[in-house]
Design a protein around this motif. Structure first.
Motif, PDB file in Angstrom:
ATOM      1  N   SER A 186       3.632  14.221  -9.209  1.00 25.69           N
ATOM      2  CA  SER A 186       2.816  12.944  -9.974  1.00 25.69           C
ATOM      3  C   SER A 186       1.998  13.811 -11.025  1.00 25.69           C
ATOM      4  CB  SER A 186       2.059  12.424  -8.575  1.00 25.69           C
ATOM      5  OG  SER A 186       1.138  13.088  -8.214  1.00 25.69           O
TER       6      SER A 186
ATOM      7  N   ASN B  25      -3.324  12.977 -11.220  1.00 26.38           N
ATOM      8  CA  ASN B  25      -3.124  11.672 -10.370  1.00 26.38           C
ATOM      9  C   ASN B  25      -3.478  12.333  -8.918  1.00 26.38           C
ATOM     10  OD1 ASN B  25      -0.906   9.412 -11.238  1.00 26.38           O
ATOM     11  ND2 ASN B  25      -0.962  11.423 -12.625  1.00 26.38           N
TER      12      ASN B  25
ATOM     13  N   SER C 242      -3.357  11.139  -4.567  1.00 29.04           N
ATOM     14  CA  SER C 242      -2.619  10.221  -3.649  1.00 29.04           C
ATOM     15  C   SER C 242      -3.443   9.145  -3.112  1.00 29.04           C
ATOM     16  CB  SER C 242      -2.156  11.176  -2.492  1.00 29.04           C
ATOM     17  OG  SER C 242      -1.648  10.173  -1.485  1.00 29.04           O
ATOM     18  N   LEU C 243      -2.954   8.023  -3.379  1.00 29.72           N
ATOM     19  CA  LEU C 243      -3.626   6.646  -2.669  1.00 29.72           C
ATOM     20  C   LEU C 243      -3.081   6.736  -1.073  1.00 29.72           C
ATOM     21  CD1 LEU C 243      -3.490   3.930  -5.395  1.00 29.72           C
ATOM     22  CD2 LEU C 243      -5.329   4.907  -4.335  1.00 29.72           C
TER      23      LEU C 243
ATOM     24  N   LYS D 198       6.861   3.631 -11.964  1.00 28.89           N
ATOM     25  CA  LYS D 198       5.376   3.961 -12.833  1.00 28.89           C
ATOM     26  C   LYS D 198       4.935   3.006 -13.452  1.00 28.89           C
ATOM     27  CE  LYS D 198       3.513   7.378 -16.042  1.00 28.89           C
ATOM     28  NZ  LYS D 198       3.778   8.307 -16.844  1.00 28.89           N
TER      29      LYS D 198
ATOM     30  N   LYS E   5      -1.437   2.704 -13.935  1.00 28.61           N
ATOM     31  CA  LYS E   5      -2.469   3.348 -13.040  1.00 28.61           C
ATOM     32  C   LYS E   5      -1.872   3.974 -11.754  1.00 28.61           C
ATOM     33  CE  LYS E   5      -6.593   2.992 -13.348  1.00 28.61           C
ATOM     34  NZ  LYS E   5      -7.420   4.204 -13.964  1.00 28.61           N
ATOM     35  N   THR E   6      -0.627   3.352 -11.193  1.00 26.33           N
ATOM     36  CA  THR E   6       0.003   3.814 -10.015  1.00 26.33           C
ATOM     37  C   THR E   6       1.347   4.230 -10.191  1.00 26.33           C
ATOM     38  OG1 THR E   6       0.725   1.662  -9.270  1.00 26.33           O
ATOM     39  CG2 THR E   6      -1.620   2.494  -8.535  1.00 26.33           C
ATOM     40  N   SER E   7       1.745   5.077  -9.467  1.00 25.56           N
ATOM     41  CA  SER E   7       3.229   5.365  -9.386  1.00 25.56           C
ATOM     42  C   SER E   7       3.679   5.760  -7.877  1.00 25.56           C
ATOM     43  CB  SER E   7       3.723   6.721 -10.267  1.00 25.56           C
ATOM     44  OG  SER E   7       2.631   7.787 -10.001  1.00 25.56           O
TER      45      SER E   7
ATOM     46  N   VAL F  88       2.300   6.972  -3.131  1.00 28.10           N
ATOM     47  CA  VAL F  88       1.778   6.075  -3.981  1.00 28.10           C
ATOM     48  C   VAL F  88       0.716   7.099  -4.688  1.00 28.10           C
ATOM     49  CG1 VAL F  88       0.843   4.154  -4.935  1.00 28.10           C
ATOM     50  CG2 VAL F  88       2.301   3.862  -2.962  1.00 28.10           C
TER      51      VAL F  88
ATOM     52  N   TYR G  38      -2.373   7.438  -7.571  1.00 24.44           N
ATOM     53  CA  TYR G  38      -3.338   6.866  -8.694  1.00 24.44           C
ATOM     54  C   TYR G  38      -3.818   7.660  -9.781  1.00 24.44           C
ATOM     55  CZ  TYR G  38      -7.460   4.555 -10.214  1.00 24.44           C
ATOM     56  OH  TYR G  38      -8.432   3.778 -11.173  1.00 24.44           O
ATOM     57  N   SER G  39      -3.587   7.075 -11.303  1.00 19.98           N
ATOM     58  CA  SER G  39      -3.818   8.057 -12.415  1.00 19.98           C
ATOM     59  C   SER G  39      -5.259   7.903 -12.606  1.00 19.98           C
ATOM     60  CB  SER G  39      -2.967   7.403 -13.478  1.00 19.98           C
ATOM     61  OG  SER G  39      -3.356   8.081 -14.538  1.00 19.98           O
TER      62      SER G  39
END
Length: 133
Positions: free
Chosen positions: A65, A72, A74-75, A99, A102-104, A124, A126-127
């Motif tokens: 990520s 990035n 982790s969410l 991707k 904001k999220t991937s 998931v 979060y950038s």
């Protein structure tokens, strides 16, 4: 950038270093981490503790990520344990599957030396939309 991320994590992730985990490959949206199973990784049942498996997967997830040099975090991450392991080497393969700005989303597979699936993780990220220093 990929090698820089790999070197940065391998030399500064104190938890991974302490637990014998390291990155062996990083490229855009993809990473592989590895751990030689040691007695310290085993639980009371004599198999690798779930937290060690998750940590190995998380190391690959974090590298994949952050592979483009953008921070990035982790969410969420969900793990499914498929098969126990007690010796040899484990590898975690993280691959980005989606991707947006904001999220991937990443799929991570943890496998043993014989390519048996040990666990799967979906994570998931979060950038923070800022470059890694």
């Amino acid at each position: 950038m990929h090698n820089r991320v790999k070197e940065l994590i391998n030399s500064n992730d104190r938890f991974a270093i302490h637990n014998g985990m390291r990155l062996i490959e990083v490229r855009e949206g993809y990473a592989v981490s590895q751990m030689e199973i040691d007695e310290k990784h085993l639980n009371a049942a004599g198999v690798v503790q779930g937290g060690a498996i998750f940590s190995l997967a998380d190391l690959a997830f974090g590298a994949a990520s952050n592979s483009e040099g953008i921070l990035n975090l982790s969410l969420t991450a969900n793990i499914t344990f498929v098969k126990p392991a007690s010796k040899g080497t484990l590898r975690a393969y993280a691959k980005r599957i989606s991707k947006n700005r904001k999220t991937s989303v990443y799929q991570i597979e943890v496998k043993d030396e014989e390519d048996n699936l040990i666990a799967t993780v979906q994570g998931v990220a979060y950038s923070k939309e800022k470059y890694i220093p």
